[in-house]
Design a protein around this motif. Structure first.
Motif, PDB file in Angstrom:
ATOM      1  N   PHE A 111       3.293   8.298   8.429  1.00  0.00           N
ATOM      2  CA  PHE A 111       4.219   7.898   9.490  1.00  0.00           C
ATOM      3  C   PHE A 111       5.402   7.199   8.832  1.00  0.00           C
ATOM      4  O   PHE A 111       5.245   6.156   8.205  1.00  0.00           O
ATOM      5  CB  PHE A 111       3.527   6.950  10.476  1.00  0.00           C
ATOM      6  N   ALA A 112       6.600   7.778   8.977  1.00  0.00           N
ATOM      7  CA  ALA A 112       7.808   7.228   8.353  1.00  0.00           C
ATOM      8  C   ALA A 112       7.604   7.028   6.855  1.00  0.00           C
ATOM      9  O   ALA A 112       8.077   6.053   6.271  1.00  0.00           O
ATOM     10  CB  ALA A 112       8.203   5.913   9.024  1.00  0.00           C
ATOM     11  N   GLY A 113       6.866   7.948   6.251  1.00  0.00           N
ATOM     12  CA  GLY A 113       6.631   7.880   4.817  1.00  0.00           C
ATOM     13  C   GLY A 113       5.519   6.946   4.389  1.00  0.00           C
ATOM     14  O   GLY A 113       5.262   6.804   3.194  1.00  0.00           O
ATOM     15  N   ARG A 114       4.852   6.304   5.346  1.00  0.00           N
ATOM     16  CA  ARG A 114       3.780   5.354   5.023  1.00  0.00           C
ATOM     17  C   ARG A 114       2.411   5.981   5.294  1.00  0.00           C
ATOM     18  O   ARG A 114       2.248   6.763   6.241  1.00  0.00           O
ATOM     19  CB  ARG A 114       3.927   4.061   5.845  1.00  0.00           C
ATOM     20  N   THR A 125       0.862  -1.176   0.000  1.00  0.00           N
ATOM     21  CA  THR A 125       0.000   0.000   0.000  1.00  0.00           C
ATOM     22  C   THR A 125       0.898   1.224   0.000  1.00  0.00           C
ATOM     23  O   THR A 125       1.401   1.642   1.045  1.00  0.00           O
ATOM     24  CB  THR A 125      -0.924   0.022   1.238  1.00  0.00           C
ATOM     25  N   ASP A 126       1.096   1.794  -1.164  1.00  0.00           N
ATOM     26  CA  ASP A 126       2.039   2.908  -1.289  1.00  0.00           C
ATOM     27  C   ASP A 126       1.417   4.266  -0.980  1.00  0.00           C
ATOM     28  O   ASP A 126       2.115   5.193  -0.593  1.00  0.00           O
ATOM     29  CB  ASP A 126       2.630   2.942  -2.697  1.00  0.00           C
ATOM     30  N   ILE A 179       2.630  -0.646   7.152  1.00  0.00           N
ATOM     31  CA  ILE A 179       3.996  -0.958   7.590  1.00  0.00           C
ATOM     32  C   ILE A 179       4.705  -1.841   6.563  1.00  0.00           C
ATOM     33  O   ILE A 179       5.676  -2.510   6.880  1.00  0.00           O
ATOM     34  CB  ILE A 179       3.985  -1.646   8.980  1.00  0.00           C
ATOM     35  N   GLY A 180       4.217  -1.819   5.339  1.00  0.00           N
ATOM     36  CA  GLY A 180       4.857  -2.589   4.275  1.00  0.00           C
ATOM     37  C   GLY A 180       4.331  -4.004   4.210  1.00  0.00           C
ATOM     38  O   GLY A 180       4.648  -4.826   5.066  1.00  0.00           O
ATOM     39  N   ARG A 197       3.204  -5.548  16.648  1.00  0.00           N
ATOM     40  CA  ARG A 197       2.989  -6.459  15.531  1.00  0.00           C
ATOM     41  C   ARG A 197       1.535  -6.416  15.127  1.00  0.00           C
ATOM     42  O   ARG A 197       0.650  -6.317  15.970  1.00  0.00           O
ATOM     43  CB  ARG A 197       3.387  -7.901  15.924  1.00  0.00           C
ATOM     44  N   PRO A 198       1.252  -6.447  13.845  1.00  0.00           N
ATOM     45  CA  PRO A 198      -0.142  -6.402  13.386  1.00  0.00           C
ATOM     46  C   PRO A 198      -0.933  -7.608  13.837  1.00  0.00           C
ATOM     47  O   PRO A 198      -0.399  -8.701  14.021  1.00  0.00           O
ATOM     48  CB  PRO A 198      -0.014  -6.351  11.865  1.00  0.00           C
ATOM     49  N   THR A 199      -2.240  -7.374  14.043  1.00  0.00           N
ATOM     50  CA  THR A 199      -3.121  -8.480  14.420  1.00  0.00           C
ATOM     51  C   THR A 199      -3.260  -9.426  13.234  1.00  0.00           C
ATOM     52  O   THR A 199      -3.474  -9.000  12.103  1.00  0.00           O
ATOM     53  CB  THR A 199      -4.503  -7.934  14.813  1.00  0.00           C
TER      54      THR A 199
END
Length: 221
Positions: A166-169, A140-141, A190-191, A218-220
């Motif tokens: 956030f951090a370019g995301r 997701t860019d 988060i990529g 960490r993602p769910t």
């Protein structure tokens, strides 16, 4: 003998002049009628074009309103299904009923998050799971890509709000409040996955105005 000239040539000449004048008059009248008809046709065509454009604009506006209402209706159906699965009786039967948090003695500060009650925490987990699964393994860019994917999950565009990257995301917040509820989500790319954080938004405050302390987790899944 005095000769008498016949009036016939004069009469013929006079009649010829009358015919010519009549023909010219007829042509002028025909030209005027043609111009008047063309002007009337052009005016009618212009009116028809304007009416068609106005009708098209009205139809587009009605389509947008109808689409927004349908999206909201689909979301409310989803929210109702999740709420039913998080009823106290259902949670109690499953052994997942948590005690309600003790309310603060003072009103929360404006734009600070408010606690979620057990049913809202349960609903938050349901939403986090389905969103994380939908974004898992997908890049997701941009915010637009994130928003489009969220709308396919039955979250209306009107409830999705853009936040600073956030951090370019890309980051988005989703307003899940229905009635007196406070539930909202923050979705951060988060990529090839997303981090989904639930929080409580006070009433009469936009979800974009709630201050959150960003905690990377960490993602769910």
């Amino acid at each position: 003998m005095r000769s008498i000239l016949s009036p016939k040539p004069l009469l013929t000449a006079a009649l010829g002049s009358v015919v010519v004048l009549a023909a010219v008059g007829t042509q002028s009248a025909h030209a005027a009628t043609t111009r008047s008809s063309a002007t009337t046709t052009a005016a009618a065509s212009a009116r028809a074009t304007a009416a068609h454009a106005s009708a098209a604009r009205t139809a587009r506006a009605a389509t947008v309103v109808t689409s927004a209402r349908e999206a909201e209706a689909r979301f409310l159906e989803l929210a109702d299904l999740i709420a039913q699965s998080c009823e106290p009786s259902v949670l109690s039967a499953a052994g997942h009923l948590a005690s309600a948090p003790t309310p603060d003695s003072t009103m929360p500060v404006l734009a600070d998050p408010v606690p979620l009650i057990p049913t809202e925490e349960c609903a938050a987990q349901r939403h986090q799971l389905r969103i994380s699964k939908a974004f898992s393994g997908k890049e997701t860019d941009t915010y637009e890509q994130m928003r489009d994917r969220l709308t396919t999950l039955r979250y209306p565009g009107a409830r999705i709000h853009r936040m600073p990257n956030f951090a370019g995301r890309p980051v988005a917040r989703i307003d899940l409040r229905v009635g007196a509820e406070h539930l909202a989500l923050e979705v951060t790319d988060i990529g090839h996955s997303v981090m989904v954080e639930a929080f409580g938004a006070p009433h009469d405050v936009s979800v974009t105005e709630v201050r959150l302390e960003r905690v990377l987790a960490r993602p769910t899944s």
